[in-house]
Design a protein around this motif. Structure first.
Motif, short mmCIF file in Angstrom:
data_model
loop_
_atom_site.label_atom_id
_atom_site.label_comp_id
_atom_site.label_asym_id
_atom_site.label_seq_id
_atom_site.Cartn_x
_atom_site.Cartn_y
_atom_site.Cartn_z
N LYS A 107 -75.24 39.88 23.21
CA LYS A 107 -73.89 39.88 23.78
C LYS A 107 -73.37 38.44 23.79
O LYS A 107 -73.48 37.75 24.81
N PRO A 108 -72.79 38.00 22.68
CA PRO A 108 -72.34 36.61 22.58
C PRO A 108 -71.41 36.16 23.72
O PRO A 108 -71.54 35.05 24.23
N TYR A 156 -66.61 23.37 16.80
CA TYR A 156 -67.10 24.34 17.78
C TYR A 156 -66.04 24.60 18.84
O TYR A 156 -65.15 23.77 19.06
N SER A 157 -66.17 25.74 19.51
CA SER A 157 -65.24 26.06 20.60
C SER A 157 -65.44 25.07 21.75
O SER A 157 -66.53 24.52 21.96
N LYS A 158 -64.39 24.87 22.49
CA LYS A 158 -64.44 24.00 23.66
C LYS A 158 -65.50 24.52 24.64
O LYS A 158 -66.24 23.75 25.24
N ALA A 159 -65.57 25.84 24.78
CA ALA A 159 -66.53 26.45 25.70
C ALA A 159 -67.97 26.09 25.32
O ALA A 159 -68.78 25.72 26.18
N LYS A 210 -66.11 32.09 26.57
CA LYS A 210 -64.87 31.78 25.85
C LYS A 210 -65.17 31.17 24.48
O LYS A 210 -64.39 30.41 23.94
N GLY A 211 -66.30 31.57 23.91
CA GLY A 211 -66.68 31.08 22.59
C GLY A 211 -65.87 31.72 21.48
O GLY A 211 -65.12 32.67 21.69
N LYS A 212 -66.04 31.20 20.27
CA LYS A 212 -65.28 31.67 19.11
C LYS A 212 -65.87 32.92 18.47
O LYS A 212 -65.18 33.62 17.74
N MET A 213 -67.12 33.22 18.74
CA MET A 213 -67.79 34.34 18.06
C MET A 213 -67.14 35.66 18.45
O MET A 213 -67.13 36.05 19.61
N ALA A 214 -66.64 36.37 17.46
CA ALA A 214 -65.96 37.64 17.69
C ALA A 214 -66.91 38.83 17.58
O ALA A 214 -66.57 39.93 17.99
#
Length: 131
Positions: A93-94, A69-72, A100-104
Motif C-alpha cells: 500500500k504505497p 522525487y515527491s516533496k513527501a 502524498k507520494g507520486k506513486m499511483a
C-alpha cells in the motif's frame, strides 16, 4: 484504530516475508511487468515516470541522481533505506507508507508476488548488472 491495523499488518507481512524462503526472481520478472510502465531495471535502465530501480534493495530513499522525487518522500527520507521490510509495506500500500507520494499504483495483494518481485529487483546491482 486504522493506523494500528496498518502497523500490525505491516509487521505481519514483514515477519512472514522474513520467515519464508527467498522469492523466485523468475516469477518476480513477471510481476515486475506491472511496474515496467513507470520503472526500469537493467544495464540501460533510465528514469521514467518513476526512478530506475537498480540497486533499490538497501538504497537510501530519494537517492537516484536526476529524478525529481515527491516533496513527501524527500521530507520523510531522513536516514530511511529501501530494505525488504519497507519495500514489502510500500509495495502493498504505497499511500500508507508515503501518503502524498507520486506513486499511483494501488499495490500488490499477494504475498508471493511481493516476495518474488523484491527478489527480482534485489538481483540488480546499482550498475544494472546481475552478477
Amino acid at each position: 484504530m486504522q493506523r494500528l491495523l496498518m502497523i500490525a499488518g505491516t509487521a505481519f507481512l514483514a515477519l512472514t516475508f522474513q520467515a519464508s524462503a527467498e522469492g523466485d526472481a523468475e516469477k518476480g520478472a513477471r510481476v515486475f511487468k506491472k511496474c515496467a510502465a513507470c520503472h526500469a531495471v537493467g544495464e540501460n535502465a533510465k528514469n521514467k515516470v518513476g526512478p530506475q530501480l537498480n540497486g533499490v534493495v538497501g538504497r537510501p530513499w530519494g537517492a537516484i541522481e536526476g529524478y525529481k522525487y515527491s516533496k513527501a518522500l524527500v521530507e520523510m527520507a531522513d536516514g530511511k533505506v529501501w530494505d525488504e521490510e519497507t519495500l514489502t509495506a510500500y509495495l502493498t500500500k504505497p499511500k500508507e507508507v508515503i501518503p502524498k507520494g507520486k506513486m499511483a499504483f494501488a499495490g500488490l495483494r499477494k504475498e508471493a508476488d511481493l516476495v518474488d518481485v523484491i527478489a527480482y529487483m534485489a538481483q540488480y546491482k546499482e550498475d544494472g548488472t546481475t552478477e
